[in-house]
Design an enzyme around this catalytic site. Structure first.
Site, mmCIF file in Angstrom:
data_model
loop_
_atom_site.group_PDB
_atom_site.id
_atom_site.type_symbol
_atom_site.label_atom_id
_atom_site.label_comp_id
_atom_site.label_asym_id
_atom_site.label_seq_id
_atom_site.Cartn_x
_atom_site.Cartn_y
_atom_site.Cartn_z
ATOM 1 N N HIS A 421 37.840 43.732 41.829
ATOM 2 C CA HIS A 421 38.911 43.605 42.812
ATOM 3 C C HIS A 421 38.294 43.405 44.195
ATOM 4 O O HIS A 421 37.356 44.117 44.578
ATOM 5 C CB HIS A 421 39.781 44.870 42.811
ATOM 6 C CG HIS A 421 40.815 44.883 43.899
ATOM 7 N ND1 HIS A 421 40.665 45.605 45.057
ATOM 8 C CD2 HIS A 421 42.007 44.236 44.009
ATOM 9 C CE1 HIS A 421 41.726 45.423 45.841
ATOM 10 N NE2 HIS A 421 42.552 44.598 45.224
ATOM 11 N N SER A 422 38.785 42.432 44.948
ATOM 12 C CA SER A 422 38.338 42.171 46.316
ATOM 13 C C SER A 422 36.837 41.882 46.348
ATOM 14 O O SER A 422 36.396 40.929 45.709
ATOM 15 C CB SER A 422 38.730 43.353 47.208
ATOM 16 O OG SER A 422 38.714 42.972 48.542
ATOM 17 N N CYS A 423 36.014 42.723 47.031
ATOM 18 C CA CYS A 423 34.582 42.402 46.997
ATOM 19 C C CYS A 423 34.004 42.705 45.614
ATOM 20 O O CYS A 423 32.922 42.211 45.267
ATOM 21 C CB CYS A 423 33.822 43.139 48.097
ATOM 22 S SG CYS A 423 33.794 44.903 47.924
ATOM 23 N N LEU A 454 40.385 39.691 40.991
ATOM 24 C CA LEU A 454 41.682 39.985 41.601
ATOM 25 C C LEU A 454 41.511 40.121 43.105
ATOM 26 O O LEU A 454 40.636 40.869 43.563
ATOM 27 C CB LEU A 454 42.227 41.302 41.047
ATOM 28 C CG LEU A 454 42.429 41.333 39.535
ATOM 29 C CD1 LEU A 454 41.797 42.561 38.943
ATOM 30 C CD2 LEU A 454 43.899 41.279 39.182
ATOM 31 N N HIS A 553 47.370 43.777 48.990
ATOM 32 C CA HIS A 553 45.966 43.736 48.565
ATOM 33 C C HIS A 553 45.589 44.883 47.601
ATOM 34 O O HIS A 553 45.089 44.643 46.509
ATOM 35 C CB HIS A 553 45.063 43.772 49.800
ATOM 36 C CG HIS A 553 43.618 43.561 49.499
ATOM 37 N ND1 HIS A 553 43.099 42.336 49.136
ATOM 38 C CD2 HIS A 553 42.563 44.425 49.480
ATOM 39 C CE1 HIS A 553 41.801 42.441 48.928
ATOM 40 N NE2 HIS A 553 41.453 43.706 49.138
#
Ligand SMILES: N[C@@H](CC(=O)c1ccccc1NC=O)C(=O)O
Length: 586
Positions: A421-423, A454, A553
């Site tokens: 997820h994200s980074c 994601l 987010h």
């Protein structure tokens, strides 16, 4: 001599004077009144002293008179026992547990009455029984640890031995064919290197060979890796490379997740007590030990059920970032300490009520070192904390080390979905660029069958440029990747050439939410385009770009449902074939 009279201690310098004084003070009347019993006792005492001195081995006079004394030692004055206190006895006892001889000096504990202090000296038989009990206890603990790690006991209880990592027992579990699905994205052979041409089927495929009839298992004793293969079957844990083979119950706090119990309550809370049943969770397993290890070189493992060699029809799910063997990689802009395994728990609860619960062999959530975050409101990093002063490529090196640890210990090869997820999604796709996939022993990891990204960051420079009015973006990107934007470009997964680096990949699922307030959807689009560059070439990968409507987010993981739905979808695509692609899977 009456009881009140203190016996002079011969270790005192003036003991002779003391004795003389005592003799003087004994009145003639008292001396005369010595009874027959007292006389006999005195006589017996004298006799005892005579025999003691006769039997003393301190000084063999006949030997000292000769010159050619066998076993002659340097002169040592013979110790004279001058007191009636028993001489200190040096006893040696073999500790059955350590095998070490424990030296004890009786009388050391002080106290005048030595009989009262004297411990029971175990007989050889007692020692033997104690040693046997300790051995059995050790074996039991080892087998517990082994079962916890592999999910299956040794074939014959008590036959596995610490120091060798024996393959899990064949037994429970189901192959793809056994499940009647008849569709698989892998071919039932032991995983081989991610070399061009090493896959022969596009996803979805319908040619699953009968993996039980070809007799191959996860740990196929007859299998030998190709000379240039990056996959080697491990039958013993390598001693090198700082790998800790078996999480020890004593060291690892175990949290035991509860599965859904039909009561409607949320499952997978973690109970306080360790237990050996399933589902089973192991927390804070160190994947690097020794000098380079930090508090964030840990991963959490969650096993819904016992593992089996025949579990080749199930996937592992790895979450990069905090979570459970989906492998999952957490986000937090490479620096936030407050994203942890718990971020994955809501999704886990749902997954294990859902249709795909039987398709997942295990989950792991990978932690990795973070970059500095000195301004964090509640938990600022300090310059001396090795866990929180990482710079690229430390983060990706850690993720790769964790995957290697899991592959070596569980032998699932390529059969895993890497989720980030994200980074964490950046890291997941960095894994399959192959740019950092080397190791000290020359063995890399086996790349995953699928990646689920994601809300990911995939083009670092574009992200900063789109948010150049907000200093936070420059700050965390610089904190993680340094000032050189060349390095930012090389680190960006969008610059990957995946047809070369990830030829064995079957699925890349790029998911983004239109409501994401931190990362814009362009990132997902750019990543999808990079993946599509090799479309139509020899690759067998299915690339999917999917936009969700309703998640901010962090809601993707915090609400549970979006993350669980996407994992179930990816697992369905990898295991179940095309007909399941559009079904709601949880
Ligand atoms: N809470 C984070 C911010 C953060 O996680 C973030 C911010 C913008 C874009 C992506 C983010 N996270 C990615 O992992 C921080 O304070 O650094």
């Amino acid at each position: 001599m009456s009881k009140e009279e203190k016996v002079p201690d011969a270790w005192d310098d003036d003991w002779e004077t003391q004795v003389d004084r005592q003799n003087e003070t004994v009145s003639p009347e008292r001396a005369a009144k010595v009874s027959k019993a007292e006389r006999l006792a005195k006589h017996a005492e004298l006799n005892r002293k005579l025999w003691d001195s006769a039997e003393s081995t301190d000084n063999f006079l006949f030997l000292t008179t000769k010159d050619d004394v066998p076993l002659k030692t340097e002169f040592r004055p013979a110790v004279k026992v001058l007191s009636r206190k028993p001489a200190p006895k040096v006893g040696s006892q073999i500790d059955p547990a350590s095998g070490m001889s424990q030296l004890t000096l009786e009388g050391e504990e002080g106290g005048e009455d030595m009989d009262a202090n004297r411990k029971h000296t175990p007989s050889p038989e007692e020692l033997r029984l104690k040693a046997q009990r300790e051995r059995e206890e050790k074996q039991r603990r080892y087998e517990e640890a082994r079962e916890r790690l592999f999910g299956s006991p040794a074939t014959t209880p008590g036959t596995s031995s610490p120091g060798t990592l024996t393959p899990p027992k064949t037994g429970e579990g189901k192959g793809i064919k056994g499940k009647g699905k008849g569709r698989s994205v892998w071919d039932g052979k032991p995983p081989t290197e991610n070399a061009p041409g090493s896959r022969s089927k596009k996803l979805p495929v319908d040619t699953t060979p009968d993996r039980t009839s070809d007799g191959r298992q996860l740990y196929d004793p007859g299998y030998s890796a190709k000379p240039d293969s990056s996959f080697l079957q491990r039958r013993s844990v390598p001693q090198s490379d700082n790998i800790q083979p078996v999480p020890d119950e004593g060291q690892q706090p175990i949290r035991s997740p509860r599965g859904p119990d039909g009561s409607g309550r949320r499952g997978f809370g973690f109970s306080e007590r360790a237990h050996r049943g399933y589902p089973r969770s192991m927390k804070n397993v160190e994947y690097i030990s020794g000098s380079g290890s930090t508090s964030l070189h840990t991963l959490d493992i969650f096993l819904p059920r016992k593992l089996s060699c025949e579990d080749t029809g199930r996937l592992w799910v790895m979450y990069v970032g905090p979570s459970p063997k989906l492998t999952y990689i957490h986000g937090g802009a490479w620096r936030s300490p407050d994203v942890s395994m718990e971020s994955f728990e809501p999704a886990l609860n749902l997954l294990f009520k859902g249709k795909r619960k039987d398709d997942i062999a295990g989950f792991a959530s990978i932690n990795y070192r973070l970059s500095p975050y000195r301004q964090h409101p509640t938990n600022p990093s300090t310059p001396d904390d090795p866990a929180r002063n990482a710079k690229h490529p430390d983060h990706i090196h850690d993720v790769l080390a964790a995957l290697r640890f899991l592959q070596r210990n569980y032998g699932f090869g390529e059969r895993y979905l890497l989720v980030g997820h994200s980074c964490g999604a950046t890291l997941a796709f960095q894994v399959v660029t192959g740019r950092w996939n080397e190791s000290s022993d020359g063995m890399g990891i086996v790349l995953p069958l699928g990646i689920l990204g994601l809300a990911g960051i995939y083009d670092l420079i574009r992200l900063r440029n789109n948010h150049c009015d907000i200093s936070m973006y420059q700050a965390f990107l610089e904190g993680a990747f340094g000032e050189s934007e060349d390095n930012w470009a090389k680190a960006s997964p969008t610059s990957g050439d995946f047809s070369k680096s990830w030829p064995g990949g079957k699925l890349a699922l790029v998911v983004h939410s239109s409501e994401d307030e931190l990362v814009e959807k362009e990132q997902a689009t750019l990543m999808f385009q990079a993946l599509q560059q090799d479309a139509g070439q020899r690759n067998e990968r299915t690339n999917i770009l999917q936009f969700l409507e309703t998640s901010k987010h962090d809601e993707i993981w915090s609400r549970g449902t979006p993350l669980a739905t996407m994992i179930a979808k990816a697992v369905g695509l990898l295991i179940g074939g095309a007909e399941n692609t559009m079904e709601p899977d949880i």
